[in-house]
Each structure stands twice: as C-alpha cells, then as structure tokens.
Design a protein around this motif. Sequence first.
Motif, PDB file in Angstrom:
ATOM      1  N   ARG A 162      -5.940   5.254  -8.867  1.00  0.00           N
ATOM      2  CA  ARG A 162      -6.513   3.955  -8.452  1.00  0.00           C
ATOM      3  C   ARG A 162      -6.880   3.124  -9.674  1.00  0.00           C
ATOM      4  NH1 ARG A 162      -9.036   7.464  -4.782  1.00  0.00           N
ATOM      5  NH2 ARG A 162     -11.039   7.399  -5.867  1.00  0.00           N
ATOM      6  N   VAL A 166      -5.418  -0.700 -10.701  1.00  0.00           N
ATOM      7  CA  VAL A 166      -6.258  -1.859 -11.006  1.00  0.00           C
ATOM      8  C   VAL A 166      -5.836  -2.460 -12.340  1.00  0.00           C
ATOM      9  CG1 VAL A 166      -8.605  -2.623 -11.555  1.00  0.00           C
ATOM     10  CG2 VAL A 166      -8.219  -1.045  -9.646  1.00  0.00           C
ATOM     11  N   ASN A 169      -2.446  -4.207 -12.225  1.00  0.00           N
ATOM     12  CA  ASN A 169      -2.553  -5.519 -11.580  1.00  0.00           C
ATOM     13  C   ASN A 169      -3.168  -6.550 -12.526  1.00  0.00           C
ATOM     14  OD1 ASN A 169      -1.508  -4.315  -9.304  1.00  0.00           O
ATOM     15  ND2 ASN A 169      -3.457  -4.248  -8.197  1.00  0.00           N
ATOM     16  N   ARG A 175      -4.565 -11.083  -9.186  1.00  0.00           N
ATOM     17  CA  ARG A 175      -6.002 -11.063  -8.918  1.00  0.00           C
ATOM     18  C   ARG A 175      -6.418  -9.642  -8.569  1.00  0.00           C
ATOM     19  NH1 ARG A 175      -9.772 -11.099  -5.015  1.00  0.00           N
ATOM     20  NH2 ARG A 175     -11.668 -12.353  -5.366  1.00  0.00           N
ATOM     21  N   ALA A 176      -7.478  -9.177  -9.184  1.00  0.00           N
ATOM     22  CA  ALA A 176      -8.002  -7.847  -8.901  1.00  0.00           C
ATOM     23  C   ALA A 176      -9.394  -7.971  -8.299  1.00  0.00           C
ATOM     24  CB  ALA A 176      -8.057  -7.014 -10.185  1.00  0.00           C
ATOM     25  N   ASP A 177      -9.705  -7.096  -7.364  1.00  0.00           N
ATOM     26  CA  ASP A 177     -11.016  -7.087  -6.736  1.00  0.00           C
ATOM     27  C   ASP A 177     -12.090  -6.857  -7.796  1.00  0.00           C
ATOM     28  OD1 ASP A 177     -13.397  -5.543  -5.564  1.00  0.00           O
ATOM     29  OD2 ASP A 177     -12.421  -6.311  -3.761  1.00  0.00           O
ATOM     30  N   PRO A 178     -13.077  -7.754  -7.926  1.00  0.00           N
ATOM     31  CA  PRO A 178     -14.092  -7.594  -8.982  1.00  0.00           C
ATOM     32  C   PRO A 178     -14.830  -6.262  -8.926  1.00  0.00           C
ATOM     33  CG  PRO A 178     -14.222  -9.780  -8.019  1.00  0.00           C
ATOM     34  CD  PRO A 178     -13.262  -9.002  -7.166  1.00  0.00           C
ATOM     35  N   ASP A 179     -15.089  -5.776  -7.712  1.00  0.00           N
ATOM     36  CA  ASP A 179     -15.777  -4.483  -7.592  1.00  0.00           C
ATOM     37  C   ASP A 179     -14.911  -3.352  -8.116  1.00  0.00           C
ATOM     38  OD1 ASP A 179     -18.012  -5.667  -6.475  1.00  0.00           O
ATOM     39  OD2 ASP A 179     -17.374  -5.302  -4.405  1.00  0.00           O
ATOM     40  N   MET A 180     -13.616  -3.437  -7.869  1.00  0.00           N
ATOM     41  CA  MET A 180     -12.713  -2.388  -8.358  1.00  0.00           C
ATOM     42  C   MET A 180     -12.540  -2.473  -9.868  1.00  0.00           C
ATOM     43  SD  MET A 180     -11.881  -0.319  -6.033  1.00  0.00           S
ATOM     44  CE  MET A 180     -10.511   0.533  -6.845  1.00  0.00           C
TER      45      MET A 180
END
Length: 315
Positions: A162, A166, A169, A175-180
């Motif tokens: 995972r 991240v 990407n 765009r990557a999820d800020p939490d991830m």
Amino acid sequence: MLRLHFINVGDGDAILAEEGGDPFRLLVDTGRRDVGEAPGSLRCTAADYLAALGVTRLDALVVTHLHEDHFSGLSGLLERVSVGTVYAGFFPCLPVAPLARTGMEEKTVRGLMDCLEQWAAMTAALRRRGVCLRSVEETAALSLTPRLQGEILCDDPDAAGRQRQVWTNMLAGERADPDMVWWSSKFRNPGSLRVRLTYAGRRVELAGDCYGAVWEERAAPCDIFKVPHHGDAKAVTAELAGRLRPPYAVISCGAEYIARKDRPSSAAIRLLEEQGSRVWFTDSFQLPGRAADRWRSATFTIEEDGTILPPNHDA
C-alpha cells in the motif's frame, strides 16, 4: 572471516560487511551525505570511510527505508564507488512528475516529499550507471557467498505494498489521499526492511529502523544485534530483548543524547543489559561510569570457527 564495520556516521546508519580474502562487500544503508561535526567525535560519511579503506566497489547495497539518515549518503558514495546490486523496498517508475506542494504540508509529509524527490534522482543515477535494482516486496534470500548467507526481511508485505502504491501515485502526478500520504510517511520506520546475516554459525541482526514491537514475536537468538532506530524507546521491547539475548548490541547514534526523541534511551539499553548484552555505540556517546569510545567504526570480526572479536580502541 567476516568483518562488520558499524560506521560512525553520527545519527544515522551505515554497516559494511566484508567476507573472504578478496572480500565480497555488502553495505546496509549509507548514512547522510553530510554527517556534521561534534566535539570529540570521529564521525565521517560512509563515502569517506570506504575511501579510507580503499574500497572502490560494493557487490551489494541494501537501503532499508527512505529516511535521509539511511539513504542520502548514496549520492556521495556513487561519486567514488561502483555498485553491483541495490535492494530496496521501493524504486520509482521513471520519469517522475514534480510533486505538487501546497506549502501547508505537515513536517512528516514535507520530509517524505523531500525523500521521494531525492530517491527518484538517485534511482535515475543508479540506472544510468547500469546498477541492478532489486525491489524487495516480501522476505527474500540475499545472494551473498557460500559461507555468508543472508535474508532481507519484510515484516508486513501488505502494508508495504500500500505504501508503494501511494508513492507511485504521488510520483506519477496523481492525486493521493492526504491521510494515506501521512500514513505512508509514518510507516517508513515500522515498515523498514531488516537484514539477517549468518556466518560460521553466528547470527547477525541488522534491524534498520523497524521498531521492536513490530517483529518481537518472530525474533530468535542472535549474536550481534544492530539496535533499530538508534536505540530510542521504541527500539527494544522486553520481549524482543528476551528472545534475541545478544551478547553484543550496537547502537548507531550520534555522540549527543537527543532528549526530545529519548535517543539513545536508557530504558532500551537497560533491557539489553539485563539479557547480558554488552552495548556499543558507533559515535562517542557516553554511558554513566564508562569512558566514551572514539572511532570511525565499531568493527567486529567473526572468525571462520565462529569466534567473535569485538571492537578495539585502535579502530
């Protein structure tokens, strides 16, 4: 004969393993490009240390994880040393897109972005030089010599996968999820690769920065233990120390105690000493009642019959 050089790179990691008369050389991590100075310290960069030994080639290099104190010394190293194979948990797909920054990122995320940009540039340099790049996505054997066996250990392959996605990407401009992104940054230490070497019946555990709680249940007795994360409070648990019971433990750290990180931690040192470990430090860190060591490397020798010779003060 196996020689293990725990190089004094200050608050960082760089370990050189040399086996045989025409030695096979493995480097685990590279320290920082600039190690700074400290009064009374003999710290040096990994590149300078190898140059002093006359080393011009490394057969293999393992990068345990992407923190600057473990990999950024590679840029200076490549100016002086050729490398056969580099093993790491992540290599970016090239070319990479510029990372989009808002200027509002948390410190850990800014640090991650800096490291990803540096690592992308280093990956490009390695490929230009024709270095073989091996991505480590799960625990795997490390091909060394007939007498020196090795493994690279990945404690959580799913989480590491995972994290790679991240980062892939991010470097593709997606765009990557800020939490991830935040999680992927914080997972660098617990997700650090570990290296295990076996020679003449002796086991050496080089734990990168992988916190003790992550792998304590899988630990087994060893003879020389490179303590993770520079000996801070997360480095060693009571269960890990009890399972490893190493006669020798090495903390790769700076000469100065870092209070905000409790590094090196007296609690971690005590857990090891309670198991009979003699604890060594790469830099001139001083325990109460014990003289500080001053050397460029805490160097151990394992002879062909398994005899371990600890560092001396002429190193």
